[in-house]
Motif scaffolding. Structure first.
Motif, PDB file in Angstrom:
ATOM      1  N   UNK A  13       0.805  -1.191  -0.094  1.00  0.00           N
ATOM      2  CA  UNK A  13       0.055   0.025   0.028  1.00  0.00           C
ATOM      3  C   UNK A  13       0.895   0.952  -0.175  1.00  0.00           C
ATOM      4  N   UNK A  14       0.789   1.849  -1.145  1.00  0.00           N
ATOM      5  CA  UNK A  14       1.564   3.303  -1.157  1.00  0.00           C
ATOM      6  C   UNK A  14       0.468   4.480  -0.835  1.00  0.00           C
ATOM      7  N   UNK A  15       0.867   5.765   0.098  1.00  0.00           N
ATOM      8  CA  UNK A  15      -0.134   6.480  -0.031  1.00  0.00           C
ATOM      9  C   UNK A  15       0.038   7.398  -1.270  1.00  0.00           C
ATOM     10  N   UNK A  16      -0.793   8.239  -1.508  1.00  0.00           N
ATOM     11  CA  UNK A  16      -0.866   9.293  -2.805  1.00  0.00           C
ATOM     12  C   UNK A  16       0.471  10.059  -2.723  1.00  0.00           C
ATOM     13  N   UNK A  88      14.095  12.904  -4.302  1.00  0.00           N
ATOM     14  CA  UNK A  88      12.926  12.048  -4.760  1.00  0.00           C
ATOM     15  C   UNK A  88      13.074  10.828  -5.282  1.00  0.00           C
ATOM     16  N   UNK A  89      14.531  10.652  -5.907  1.00  0.00           N
ATOM     17  CA  UNK A  89      15.009   9.464  -6.484  1.00  0.00           C
ATOM     18  C   UNK A  89      15.299   8.543  -5.142  1.00  0.00           C
ATOM     19  N   UNK A  90      15.983   9.196  -4.204  1.00  0.00           N
ATOM     20  CA  UNK A  90      16.579   8.758  -3.033  1.00  0.00           C
ATOM     21  C   UNK A  90      15.595   8.108  -2.230  1.00  0.00           C
ATOM     22  N   UNK A  91      14.521   8.984  -1.965  1.00  0.00           N
ATOM     23  CA  UNK A  91      13.366   8.652  -1.223  1.00  0.00           C
ATOM     24  C   UNK A  91      12.448   7.591  -1.764  1.00  0.00           C
ATOM     25  N   UNK A  92      12.508   7.609  -3.167  1.00  0.00           N
ATOM     26  CA  UNK A  92      11.703   6.557  -3.690  1.00  0.00           C
ATOM     27  C   UNK A  92      12.295   5.139  -3.239  1.00  0.00           C
ATOM     28  N   UNK A  93      13.503   5.062  -3.650  1.00  0.00           N
ATOM     29  CA  UNK A  93      14.678   3.707  -3.467  1.00  0.00           C
ATOM     30  C   UNK A  93      14.332   3.436  -1.874  1.00  0.00           C
ATOM     31  N   UNK A  94      14.353   4.292  -1.105  1.00  0.00           N
ATOM     32  CA  UNK A  94      14.366   4.172   0.405  1.00  0.00           C
ATOM     33  C   UNK A  94      12.941   3.525   0.836  1.00  0.00           C
ATOM     34  N   UNK A  95      11.960   4.111   0.247  1.00  0.00           N
ATOM     35  CA  UNK A  95      10.516   3.708   0.357  1.00  0.00           C
ATOM     36  C   UNK A  95      10.331   2.255  -0.058  1.00  0.00           C
TER      37      UNK A  95
END
Length: 144
Positions: A13-16, A88-95
């Protein structure tokens, strides 16, 4: 015909906001390449990169295929755009590493294919500015 779904992918589940971050990262990476020294046609660079993103599969493909609202890809300079996109690239990978490690690999691979497709839209080899931006995008993906 029956629909077969990968239950491990679909149970995530990903938030918006998570989805906006993923789209900002992926489409922003392509935008950075188009802005960072695309000779000839920056539009062709952006188009080729976007077509590669549209070919994504799995959860990443579903997120990237959704309507692209809420992304912040504005900036008066490449530096301002990079201020949004690289984190955002780093945050996406972390998430994705936390929630779905296989999807983190999928996201990284998808972005790198889009970067390569965008770079190939150039006539001849990508110039130094574009090559440097591709390196920065890869570093941001690997920083998580």
């Amino acid at each position: 015909m029956t629909d077969v779904k990968d239950h491990t992918t679909m149970s995530i589940t990903l938030t918006e906001q998570d989805k906006i971050t993923l789209r900002t990262a992926a489409y922003g990476a392509v935008s950075l390449l188009a802005a960072a020294g695309a000779t000839g046609s920056p539009h062709k660079v952006a188009t080729e990169g976007s077509v590669a993103l549209a070919s994504a599969t799995g959860l990443v493909g579903h997120v990237l295929a959704e309507k692209s609202t809420g992304m912040n890809l504005n900036g008066k300079s490449v530096a301002e755009l990079a201020d949004h996109v690289l984190p955002a690239l780093t945050a996406s990978m972390s998430l994705l590493r936390k929630q779905a490690p296989a999807e983190a690999d999928n996201f990284r691979g998808t972005v790198l294919v889009a970067v390569e497709a965008a770079a190939r839209a150039q006539k001849g080899e990508p110039g130094p500015a574009m090559a440097d931006m591709a390196r920065k995008i890869t570093e941001a993906l690997d920083a998580a």
